[in-house]
Design a protein around this motif. Structure first.
Motif, PDB file in Angstrom:
ATOM      1  N   ILE A 127       0.863  -1.384  -0.461  1.00 28.89           N
ATOM      2  CA  ILE A 127       0.218  -0.342  -0.166  1.00 28.89           C
ATOM      3  C   ILE A 127       0.700   1.235  -0.055  1.00 28.89           C
ATOM      4  O   ILE A 127       2.105   1.432   0.829  1.00 28.89           O
TER       5      ILE A 127
ATOM      6  N   TYR B 278      -2.897   4.126   6.218  1.00 29.20           N
ATOM      7  CA  TYR B 278      -0.989   3.799   5.686  1.00 29.20           C
ATOM      8  C   TYR B 278       0.315   3.318   6.351  1.00 29.20           C
ATOM      9  O   TYR B 278       0.131   2.169   6.195  1.00 29.20           O
TER      10      TYR B 278
ATOM     11  N   ARG C  53      -7.147  -4.399   1.544  1.00 24.06           N
ATOM     12  CA  ARG C  53      -6.221  -4.577   0.849  1.00 24.06           C
ATOM     13  C   ARG C  53      -5.401  -5.563   1.228  1.00 24.06           C
ATOM     14  O   ARG C  53      -4.384  -6.344   1.658  1.00 24.06           O
ATOM     15  N   ALA C  54      -5.086  -4.407   2.147  1.00 24.91           N
ATOM     16  CA  ALA C  54      -3.593  -5.023   2.866  1.00 24.91           C
ATOM     17  C   ALA C  54      -3.880  -5.892   3.688  1.00 24.91           C
ATOM     18  O   ALA C  54      -2.521  -6.883   3.871  1.00 24.91           O
TER      19      ALA C  54
ATOM     20  N   ALA D 283      -8.372   0.317   0.292  1.00 31.30           N
ATOM     21  CA  ALA D 283      -6.256   0.080   1.076  1.00 31.30           C
ATOM     22  C   ALA D 283      -6.695  -0.631   2.445  1.00 31.30           C
ATOM     23  O   ALA D 283      -5.611  -1.940   1.702  1.00 31.30           O
TER      24      ALA D 283
ATOM     25  N   ASP E 119      -2.377   5.435  -2.608  1.00 35.07           N
ATOM     26  CA  ASP E 119      -3.889   4.471  -1.989  1.00 35.07           C
ATOM     27  C   ASP E 119      -4.768   4.872  -1.437  1.00 35.07           C
ATOM     28  O   ASP E 119      -6.160   4.698  -1.662  1.00 35.07           O
TER      29      ASP E 119
END
Length: 319
Positions: free
Chosen positions: A73, A136, A88-89, A85, A77
């Motif tokens: 990531i 993040y 997906r992570a 994001a 994103d």
């Protein structure tokens, strides 16, 4: 490939590389020249198709002995769709590694981020407890856990790479979007004639993509017990923002690219900083001057209308 890396890779078999066209993935790709590598991704030039937003199958990783995941990531994103994001992570990464483990992969390098530690303005090594702040950093820590949770079941080993300020000419400019990162933003500002530094005394550790690859491969080669080991990849340059800006300006002036000015902001805070590692690492000389020279030359060619798209004519040992 360097002699040290060649020795380390000798027992790794066929290496799968996710994110080979990215900044850090490009560093691994360069370091692995001459070794059997299969690249994964959605680009036309990749060896095997892999969409990180879709569940992978075991067959996609057939024949892979060691998997390097450098397609994690990015800030961009998260800004685009934080929920996607994070999904997906976490779930996406877990499914990817499950498929790879079921296919027989037993060695992994997972590219994460120093931001899993939270505030970087302190003394940090791998024993520092993660304290991510924001989506993040939380996403990167979740990706590490998605791999770590499954390793013991399969008797597999992994390194989670946590670099700080990354630089290198190992990216595809047609796809690169991380121009706001300090190692890339300050030279771009230099070309425009002025670098503004908001927090001039803040320190960061600058590490090249080649150093990241070499240090990660060397540690993975030494691991014996199943499990995940975090690695702070370390460069030789601990620089304040103002010191790095001055380097950029001085290099631009020496190349005849203008009389670059460096403007320091009024934030005089000087927080403590030391980014260190508990693991023995290869001894590397600084690669910053060579990077700045090549990057500024490429920026100047692009600005002047000369085709500057190719950043992948690497020299061995430089990333």
């Amino acid at each position: 490939m360097s002699d040290a890396a060649q020795s380390a890779m000798s027992s790794f078999g066929t290496v799968g590389l996710i994110g080979a066209s990215g900044l850090i993935g490009g560093g691994f790709r360069l370091q692995l020249e001459g070794h059997p590598v299969i690249t994964f991704g959605r680009s036309r030039g990749e060896d095997r198709w892999l969409d990180l937003e879709s569940p992978p199958t075991t067959g996609e990783f057939a024949g892979i002995d060691t998997l390097i995941h450098a397609g994690g990531i990015r800030d961009e994103d998260v800004r685009h769709d934080a929920t996607m994001a994070m999904r997906r992570a976490d779930d996406g990464t877990r499914a990817l590694y499950r498929a790879a483990l079921d296919a027989g992969v037993r060695r992994f390098i997972h590219v994460s981020s120093a931001h899993v530690y939270g505030s970087l303005d302190r003394i940090i090594d791998e024993n520092t407890p993660p304290a991510p702040s924001g989506v993040y950093a939380t996403a990167h820590l979740a990706s590490e856990a998605a791999l770590a949770d499954q390793l013991a079941e399969y008797g597999a080993t992994a390194v989670a790479v946590r670099p700080n300020a990354v630089y290198g000419m190992t990216f595809d400019p047609s796809r690169f979007i991380r121009w706001s990162l300090v190692p890339f933003a300050f030279p771009r500002a230099a070309l425009a004639g002025e670098i503004q530094v908001n927090a001039p005394r803040v320190l960061r550790n600058f590490v090249s993509t080649g150093m990241i690859a070499r240090q990660s491969l060397a540690l993975l080669d030494r691991l014996g017990q199943p499990g995940l080991v975090p690695l702070n990849t370390i460069g030789p340059d601990d620089l304040s923002m103002i010191a790095f800006a001055e380097q950029c300006a001085m290099m631009a002036r020496s190349m005849g690219l203008g009389n670059v000015q460096v403007i320091a902001g009024d934030n005089t805070a000087c927080p403590p900083f030391a980014y260190r590692s508990l693991h023995a690492q290869p001894s590397d000389a600084t690669e910053l001057p060579e990077f700045l020279s090549q990057y500024l030359a490429w920026l100047a060619r692009s600005r002047d209308g000369v085709d500057g798209r190719s950043t992948t004519t690497h020299q061995r040992g430089f990333a």
